[in-house]
Design a protein around this motif. Structure first.
Motif, short mmCIF file in Angstrom:
data_model
loop_
_atom_site.label_atom_id
_atom_site.label_comp_id
_atom_site.label_asym_id
_atom_site.label_seq_id
_atom_site.Cartn_x
_atom_site.Cartn_y
_atom_site.Cartn_z
N ILE A 7 -1.15 -31.96 -45.28
CA ILE A 7 -2.04 -32.65 -46.22
C ILE A 7 -1.33 -33.90 -46.73
O ILE A 7 -0.10 -33.98 -46.72
CB ILE A 7 -2.48 -31.76 -47.41
N THR A 8 -2.11 -34.85 -47.14
CA THR A 8 -1.58 -36.10 -47.69
C THR A 8 -1.97 -36.18 -49.16
O THR A 8 -3.12 -35.94 -49.51
CB THR A 8 -2.16 -37.31 -46.93
N LEU A 9 -0.99 -36.48 -50.00
CA LEU A 9 -1.23 -36.62 -51.43
C LEU A 9 -1.03 -38.07 -51.84
O LEU A 9 -0.10 -38.72 -51.35
CB LEU A 9 -0.25 -35.75 -52.23
N PRO A 10 -1.85 -38.54 -52.76
CA PRO A 10 -1.58 -39.87 -53.32
C PRO A 10 -0.22 -39.85 -54.03
O PRO A 10 0.23 -38.80 -54.51
CB PRO A 10 -2.71 -40.09 -54.33
N HIS A 14 1.75 -36.72 -55.99
CA HIS A 14 3.02 -36.23 -55.46
C HIS A 14 4.12 -36.30 -56.52
O HIS A 14 4.91 -35.37 -56.68
CB HIS A 14 3.42 -37.02 -54.22
N GLU A 15 4.16 -37.39 -57.25
CA GLU A 15 5.15 -37.54 -58.33
C GLU A 15 4.97 -36.46 -59.39
O GLU A 15 5.95 -35.86 -59.86
CB GLU A 15 5.05 -38.92 -58.96
N ARG A 16 3.74 -36.20 -59.78
CA ARG A 16 3.47 -35.17 -60.78
C ARG A 16 3.84 -33.79 -60.26
O ARG A 16 4.34 -32.95 -61.00
CB ARG A 16 2.00 -35.22 -61.18
N LEU A 17 3.61 -33.55 -58.99
CA LEU A 17 3.92 -32.26 -58.38
C LEU A 17 5.42 -31.97 -58.42
O LEU A 17 5.82 -30.81 -58.60
CB LEU A 17 3.42 -32.23 -56.93
N GLN A 18 6.23 -32.98 -58.26
CA GLN A 18 7.68 -32.78 -58.21
C GLN A 18 8.21 -32.03 -59.43
O GLN A 18 9.13 -31.23 -59.32
CB GLN A 18 8.41 -34.12 -58.05
N VAL A 26 2.87 -24.07 -53.72
CA VAL A 26 1.97 -25.16 -53.30
C VAL A 26 1.06 -24.70 -52.19
O VAL A 26 -0.15 -24.98 -52.20
CB VAL A 26 2.78 -26.41 -52.91
N SER A 27 1.59 -23.97 -51.24
CA SER A 27 0.78 -23.47 -50.14
C SER A 27 -0.33 -22.55 -50.67
O SER A 27 -1.48 -22.65 -50.27
CB SER A 27 1.66 -22.72 -49.14
N GLY A 28 0.04 -21.67 -51.59
CA GLY A 28 -0.95 -20.75 -52.17
C GLY A 28 -2.02 -21.48 -52.95
O GLY A 28 -3.21 -21.14 -52.86
#
Length: 50
Positions: A7-10, A14-18, A26-28
């Protein structure tokens, strides 16, 4: 058996996910979101067929 996808994240998401990457599966999360989206589409399809 499981299949891999990419998957591609903006950048901003992505920064917030870190910040939460270690505490989130994340997979779940992605699996649950995709499952829910498919369920919604299946309901729409059933509704159109009635």
């Amino acid at each position: 058996m499981a299949q891999r996808i990419t998957i591609t994240l903006p950048d901003n998401l992505h920064e917030r996910l870190q910040m939460f990457k270690e505490s989130l599966n994340v997979s779940g999360v992605c699996q649950q979101a995709i499952d829910l989206a498919i369920q919604i589409e299946e309901i729409k399809l059933r509704t159109l067929r009635q």
